[in-house]
Design an enzyme around this catalytic site. Structure first.
Site, short mmCIF file in Angstrom:
data_model
loop_
_atom_site.label_atom_id
_atom_site.label_comp_id
_atom_site.label_asym_id
_atom_site.label_seq_id
_atom_site.Cartn_x
_atom_site.Cartn_y
_atom_site.Cartn_z
N CYS A 50 -11.37 -59.55 66.49
CA CYS A 50 -11.08 -59.63 67.91
C CYS A 50 -11.89 -58.59 68.69
O CYS A 50 -11.97 -57.43 68.29
CB CYS A 50 -9.60 -59.43 68.14
SG CYS A 50 -9.13 -59.30 69.87
N CYS A 53 -8.80 -55.98 70.22
CA CYS A 53 -7.98 -55.11 69.35
C CYS A 53 -8.71 -54.73 68.07
O CYS A 53 -8.16 -54.00 67.24
CB CYS A 53 -6.64 -55.77 69.06
SG CYS A 53 -6.76 -57.22 67.99
N ASP A 70 7.94 -1.70 54.92
CA ASP A 70 6.62 -1.38 54.39
C ASP A 70 6.53 -1.77 52.92
O ASP A 70 7.54 -1.90 52.24
CB ASP A 70 6.33 0.12 54.53
CG ASP A 70 6.16 0.53 55.98
OD1 ASP A 70 5.97 -0.36 56.82
OD2 ASP A 70 6.23 1.74 56.26
#
Lengths: 223, 502
Positions: free
Chosen positions: B96, B99, B320
């Site tokens: 198509c 599409c 830490d």
């Protein structure tokens, strides 16, 4: 949906529900029992924590290395522009440099030591500049021979220099009111400034400095 | 039966197509009602059958179109519009021009193999197979479709063409459903059936992505200038130009099917028993800091149980690398992306045990649980860390005296001022912050008068190491200034993290 049912089953709110039923429990005995059990558990946890804290304490040296010694590498510059003008540069692993007077600085030899410090040298007062933000806006750009401050004794005054090319992040304002910190702890509370050099500048800058060992050797010879 | 359904049609071709079901009948009737000359035009331009319905019909786009094959649709349309039945075979297989095959259920797969489905359920079966390969557990899904921009442009062009040619017709003015939405209408029901799942805006998404084959992408990647120019041409409504542009023969799009599960979350508290393990993976110049990280030790065990793609670690605050996390542990969340399954509470307990019983015992976990996908914001709001408790091993330059112990413990809610510590000053703003030390307690250490264990509870955000050694006098008061001598911190442990809601 499986995930959603799981969500219901494990919803944090269910905990609250348990909590509230617990509180509404009418029989005091049960509550008492629970409290006892909880106290016991807490005690056990406490003991466990305690043993973990203590078991980790190893050999304790008579005098441990100081935070300054651990976190910084010490460099020195001696007779900078004038004889006896000795300064330290403590460089942190993050690149920042703490600047101060080396113990052999000529100013300490004058009777009564340092009595005054003046940051108003050169074009601007170093203690007025307010650096701000992560990017350290407004920081003064220093060259190694840029004047940082002037320290005075009863007899004379001496210019202290930046020693490092970089951004002047802060000066130690406490010294303005407590200049005696320079005499009592020049290497800690008596530091003069913190400068952030660019890595490339530092690599070049470093060549003009000497290490702690070289400093000791040099000064012991000349003393 | 078919006689009854076609009262208007006297001819027999409809009969020969065998209208066996109600939906066939409805579609057949719809085909008869379409504006015949526009249908004829569009078919001859190379617009596919379902696009013709989409563009010409005034009725809502019908999912019944899904179950009727393209060739049947074409014969009905040709019959209704009295179009010459062109060699039906070839025109049906042509892609198509609007599409690009999307609504014809034609696509190339990842291996460039062409797949063509007669009807929506065939197509759904193909998609289902691809979805199953990903191995997700789900019982509802959301469907997403994306199509190349060329499709949208084609659509504009063909609508302009129709509007130009059939300006006066009512059907031209009505809103048209997009290719994207049309595909959803066509395949949603068949997909639900073949996946055996409900459709909703759930946390699991199936995405059908159509993209151009590589050589056409080049075509499409014209400069913005060119596109703008063409756009203006189109807006000027030169229909003849549009007709020319329809002559191109297109390749079908490449379809990729992706599944995505919204992140799921697990919560818990962690312990860090090592002074050489960072909280998160920490790499500087390709070199790892510490021997492992809490993040990896926990996440690395949860991820495989969820069969997820990746995970993120979130913790309420941090410590830490050389600080241990003991006592209460620290709350954390693990966020798992695109998980295929959700582990049961039982398997979470096994994960917990596995981490806790690992050989090196670097990290521990407790209260590990699944908390769904929506709890993140809630957790953030309610659970900011408020207070923290520490045990610090402290050395002072003179022996500790009994009166020191009392004077330290008498300091309640002590306000201190902290300048940004030198150790983080390179990356944080130079500021002075007020912090509160809620209480302190000294614990003596046997056989040492210079060392003691300092237990302290502080406001979140207090720098403890700096509070002890004073950071060149930049934190004040400090342990050193309080005791009037040099103080050093040997090591530090976090013993409790109190959250906003506890």
């Amino acid at each position: 949906m499986e995930i959603q049912t799981a969500e219901v089953a494990n919803n944090p709110e269910t905990e609250d529900t348990i909590e509230s039923t617990k509180q509404n429990q009418p029989e005091e005995e049960v509550e008492h029992c629970y409290e006892q059990k909880q106290a016991l558990e807490e005690e056990e946890e406490e003991d466990e924590l305690r043993s973990m804290l203590l078991s980790d304490i190893g050999e304790l040296p008579l005098s441990p290395p100081s935070a300054t010694q651990v976190n910084f590498v010490s460099y020195f510059i001696t007779d900078f522009t004038k004889p006896g003008h000795d300064q330290y540069i403590y460089r942190h692993a993050n690149g920042l440099c703490v600047i101060g007077l080396a113990p052999t600085h000529v100013a300490f030899k004058d009777e009564g030591g340092i009595t005054n410090i003046d940051f108003n040298v050169g074009k601007s007062d170093r203690s007025v500049l307010k650096v701000s933000g992560k990017r350290k806006k407004n920081a003064m750009r220093s060259e190694s021979n840029t004047a940082l401050c002037k320290v005075s004794t009863a007899k004379d005054s001496y210019i202290v220099r930046c020693c490092v090319k970089g951004s002047l992040l802060e000066v130690n304002e406490r010294l303005i009111n407590q200049p005696q910190l320079l005499n009592s702890s020049a290497d800690r509370e008596g530091y003069i400034a913190i400068i952030m050099p660019r890595p490339a500048d530092w690599t070049k800058n470093k060549e003009s400095l000497i290490t702690l060992e070289e400093y000791k050797e040099k000064k012991e010879l000349s003393l | 039966m078919s006689d009854e359904t076609k009262p208007s049609a006297g001819d027999s071709s409809g009969l020969s197509n065998g209208l066996v079901s109600d939906s066939d009948r409805r579609v057949y009737q719809a085909a008869q009602s379409l504006h015949s000359s526009s249908v004829k035009d569009l078919l001859s331009l190379g617009v596919c059958e379902r696009c013709v319905f989409r563009l010409v019909s005034v009725e809502p786009f019908d999912s019944d179109l899904s179950s009727v094959s393209a060739s049947t649709l074409r014969s009905w349309l040709e019959e209704a519009s009295a179009a010459a039945a062109a060699s039906s075979e070839s025109s049906c297989s042509r892609v198509c021009i609007v599409c690009l095959g999307v609504l014809q259920f034609v696509f190339s797969d990842a291996k460039q193999t062409l797949a063509r489905s007669e009807c929506g359920s065939d197509y759904a079966a193909r998609v289902t197979e691809l979805v199953k390969r990903e191995g997700h557990e789900f019982d509802s899904f959301g469907l997403e479709v994306s199509v190349p921009s060329t499709v949208v442009e084609n659509e504009r062009a063909v609508l302009l063409y129709l509007k130009g040619k059939y300006e006066t017709e009512g059907w031209v003015q009505s809103e048209k459903i997009s290719v994207k939405d049309a595909l959803k209408v066509l395949v949603l029901d068949p997909l639900k059936a073949s996946l055996g799942a409900k459709s909703d805006s759930s946390s699991f998404h199936i995405r059908l992505t159509y993209s151009m084959t590589s050589d056409e992408v080049q075509d499409a990647s014209e400069t913005t200038h060119e596109r703008k120019k063409r756009k203006t041409d189109e807006e000027n409504g030169s229909t003849s130009m549009s007709e020319n542009s329809f002559e191109k023969v297109y390749e079908p799009c490449i379809l990729s099917v992706n599944c995505n599960k919204m992140p799921i979350f697990f919560s818990g508290r962690y312990f860090k028993y090592s002074r050489n393990v960072s909280q998160t993976r920490w790499i500087i110049d390709d070199e790892r800091m510490g021997e492992a990280s809490v993040e990896e030790l926990i996440g690395g065990n949860i991820l495989p149980a969820c069969l997820g793609d990746s995970y993120k670690f979130h913790a309420a605050g941090r410590e830490d690398i050389d600080v241990r996390m003991l006592g209460s542990g620290r709350p954390f969340l693990i966020e798992v992306q695109n998980s295929r399954k959700c582990p049961s509470q039982q398997s979470l307990m096994e994960i917990e045990e596995k981490i806790n019983n690992s050989e090196k015992k670097l990290v521990g976990v407790k209260d590990l649980k699944f908390i769904g996908s929506q709890c993140w914001a809630m957790m953030r709001e309610g659970e900011a860390e408020k207070q923290k408790q520490y045990a610090a091993l402290v050395w002072i330059a003179r022996p500790l005296e009994e009166k020191d112990i009392n004077s330290i413990s008498s300091l309640i809610e002590l306000k201190i001022l902290q300048k940004t510590p030198v150790r983080v000053l390179h990356r944080r703003s130079p500021l002075e912050r007020e912090r509160t030390i809620h209480w302190m307690k000294v614990e003596k250490i046997k056989g040492s008068s210079h060392y003691f264990l300092l237990h302290l509870c502080t406001q979140a955000g207090t720098y403890i190491k700096e509070f002890v050694h004073g950071d060149l006098g930049r934190t004040s008061p400090s342990m050193g200034s309080i005791l009037g001598c040099r103080a050093e911190i040997i090591q530090l442990d976090v013993t409790d993290v109190k959250m906003g809601d506890s």
